[in-house]
Design a protein around this motif. Sequence first.
Motif, PDB file in Angstrom:
ATOM      1  N   LEU A  32       1.046  -1.632   0.116  1.00 61.16           N
ATOM      2  CA  LEU A  32       0.051   0.604   0.006  1.00 61.16           C
ATOM      3  C   LEU A  32       0.485   1.169  -0.136  1.00 61.16           C
ATOM      4  CD1 LEU A  32      -2.602  -1.182   1.989  1.00 61.16           C
ATOM      5  CD2 LEU A  32      -3.296  -0.665   0.119  1.00 61.16           C
ATOM      6  N   ALA A  33       1.778   1.133   0.705  1.00 60.93           N
ATOM      7  CA  ALA A  33       3.201   2.264   0.745  1.00 60.93           C
ATOM      8  C   ALA A  33       3.919   2.372  -0.586  1.00 60.93           C
ATOM      9  CB  ALA A  33       3.582   2.570   1.983  1.00 60.93           C
ATOM     10  N   LEU A  34       4.401   1.668  -1.117  1.00 63.55           N
ATOM     11  CA  LEU A  34       5.251   1.489  -2.508  1.00 63.55           C
ATOM     12  C   LEU A  34       4.044   2.053  -3.759  1.00 63.55           C
ATOM     13  CD1 LEU A  34       7.223  -1.227  -1.451  1.00 63.55           C
ATOM     14  CD2 LEU A  34       8.193   0.758  -1.869  1.00 63.55           C
ATOM     15  N   GLY A  41       8.794  -5.336  -7.924  1.00 66.28           N
ATOM     16  CA  GLY A  41      10.295  -5.645  -7.975  1.00 66.28           C
ATOM     17  C   GLY A  41      11.580  -5.666  -6.512  1.00 66.28           C
ATOM     18  N   THR A  42      10.367  -4.566  -6.009  1.00 68.97           N
ATOM     19  CA  THR A  42      11.206  -4.516  -4.149  1.00 68.97           C
ATOM     20  C   THR A  42      10.052  -5.613  -3.332  1.00 68.97           C
ATOM     21  OG1 THR A  42      10.453  -2.156  -4.874  1.00 68.97           O
ATOM     22  CG2 THR A  42      10.535  -2.914  -2.074  1.00 68.97           C
ATOM     23  N   ILE A  47       8.180 -12.405  -1.032  1.00 72.43           N
ATOM     24  CA  ILE A  47       6.503 -13.012  -1.324  1.00 72.43           C
ATOM     25  C   ILE A  47       7.435 -13.974  -2.015  1.00 72.43           C
ATOM     26  CG2 ILE A  47       4.843 -13.792  -2.963  1.00 72.43           C
ATOM     27  CD1 ILE A  47       4.668 -10.618  -3.346  1.00 72.43           C
ATOM     28  N   VAL A  48       7.859 -13.943  -2.395  1.00 67.99           N
ATOM     29  CA  VAL A  48       9.035 -16.033  -2.187  1.00 67.99           C
ATOM     30  C   VAL A  48       9.264 -16.584  -1.325  1.00 67.99           C
ATOM     31  CG1 VAL A  48      10.618 -17.413  -3.701  1.00 67.99           C
ATOM     32  CG2 VAL A  48       9.447 -15.600  -5.434  1.00 67.99           C
ATOM     33  N   PHE A  89      13.023  -3.955   6.109  1.00 69.34           N
ATOM     34  CA  PHE A  89      13.429  -2.647   6.494  1.00 69.34           C
ATOM     35  C   PHE A  89      13.267  -2.302   4.688  1.00 69.34           C
ATOM     36  CE2 PHE A  89      15.949  -2.002   2.057  1.00 69.34           C
ATOM     37  CZ  PHE A  89      17.659  -1.511   2.897  1.00 69.34           C
ATOM     38  N   VAL A  90      12.319  -3.196   3.560  1.00 72.34           N
ATOM     39  CA  VAL A  90      11.689  -1.572   2.919  1.00 72.34           C
ATOM     40  C   VAL A  90      10.606  -1.330   3.709  1.00 72.34           C
ATOM     41  CG1 VAL A  90      10.234  -1.752   0.585  1.00 72.34           C
ATOM     42  CG2 VAL A  90      11.926  -3.319   1.335  1.00 72.34           C
TER      43      VAL A  90
END
Length: 509
Positions: A32-34, A41-42, A47-48, A89-90
């Motif tokens: 939601l923030a990105l 990509g981020t 997710i994996v 971290f992201v």
Amino acid sequence: MNTEPPQDMLQELGQSAIGIGVGAAVLLLCALALPRAERRGTLKTSIVLLGLHVLTVLVRLPLPEGKIDRGVEVLGLFFLLFALARAIFVLVVDVLIGARLAQPMPRIIRDIVQGLVYLGAAAIVLREVGVEPGSLLTTSALLTAVIGLSLQETLGNLFAGLAIQAQRPFEVGDWIGLDPDPRLIGRVVEINWRATTVLTLDQVELIIPNGVLAKTTIRNFTKPTNIARRLVIVQAPHDVSPRRVEEALLEAVHDVPGILAQPAPNAQTRGFNESGIEYQVGYFIEDFSLRDRIDSTVRHRVWYALQRAGISLAVPRRAVEMHAVTAESRAEQARREATHRKAALRTVDFLAPLPEPSLERLASLSRTCHFMPGEAVIRQGDPGSELYIVQRGDLGVLVGRGEGGSVAEVARLGPGQFFGEMSLMTGERRAATVKATTDCELVVVGKDAFQEVLAGDPRLVEQITRALVDRQLALEENLSARAMSRSTRAEADAQSSALLVKIRQFFQL
């Protein structure tokens, strides 16, 4: 028979569900923030990893308790912690901190912070399997020494990269050089924890370890400002005065696109050698990426400026010329050039009153000059006393409206046309700027040459004056589309008298 799952299994499934829920919640916040373009990509890695954790949970369901079950459990914990570490971290660095920074966080800082987060996650996994992280290094002095030696260069590059970020001797986008070789000058495109990437004008990437940068002298062409000084070096013969050469060099760099007016260009004498006198012309540019193109243009202008000034470039004095140059051959060459200029003088209408001997004398006293495209032959408002006749090429006539006003092209001149006649005859300042649009060859008639011809027959002054006035009136007639009347003839007589006085005063006749 009791088919209900054991209490311990239900507890583990509940804990796994909580972990999966926390991971999914953090990933949802990041998504939601990105920005939409950066989400895939981020968050792909997180997710994996979270998906692999779910897979380990499903694999453990049919497994009995034992070493295999325990191994899968630790592997699942590894995937979950690293997924959370990446997502947190992201969320913290890219979303919360990045939004408050004026510019993106340096790559090396991001890598170090992310590495520390992953080390923390790895420490938790090691403790889960009963291994104390600190004991791995403290239990074996030999292992510590081996690791220290193997990481010596890597740690050196890491700390050098941190020093570069702290001191900022250069930044991404700066032009730097580490070696006098111009091929090793480039623009900084990336600074990471190990090396700095520089892109040269040849589109070659130089990967320079940060440890090397910390030990060498760095030339930054973009700091403290974007202004950089450039030099072009030429050699001229010993028998030409340095003042003439320096004046020609300064004329060459005037109005060259890309060269700054301030700081002003300068020309200097560097030294003497066996081939000639060495000079340098220095100038300042603002766009360092265009340096080679600007330097090339300056060299072109220098050739043309020296050629017009009658100055040849010095060459090594080792060549032996075997052909004989006699006074007769020089006279023949001069006669051919004078004949060529005489043909150009015949195209000037107000010189028609000149008799054949005077025309030949004027041709011998005139000279031929060359101009390259973009060079100004004369400039509006400058003093002058030369007439220019176009033998080859095209020129544009530009007129400016006041100081700092707009400039408009009002005419084009080609072979057989001329300009500067009023400056030649009266010394008036130039009424317009004339610039070459192609390679041009011009015949130049100066005041001294014309004065010598007029002194031989002062009666020519009145005839030339009448021809000048008639030409000017004809131009006005074409512009106003009206026939000449008696009042116009009276006006012509008055103009002729006034112009005659000016010409006699200018030539002191």
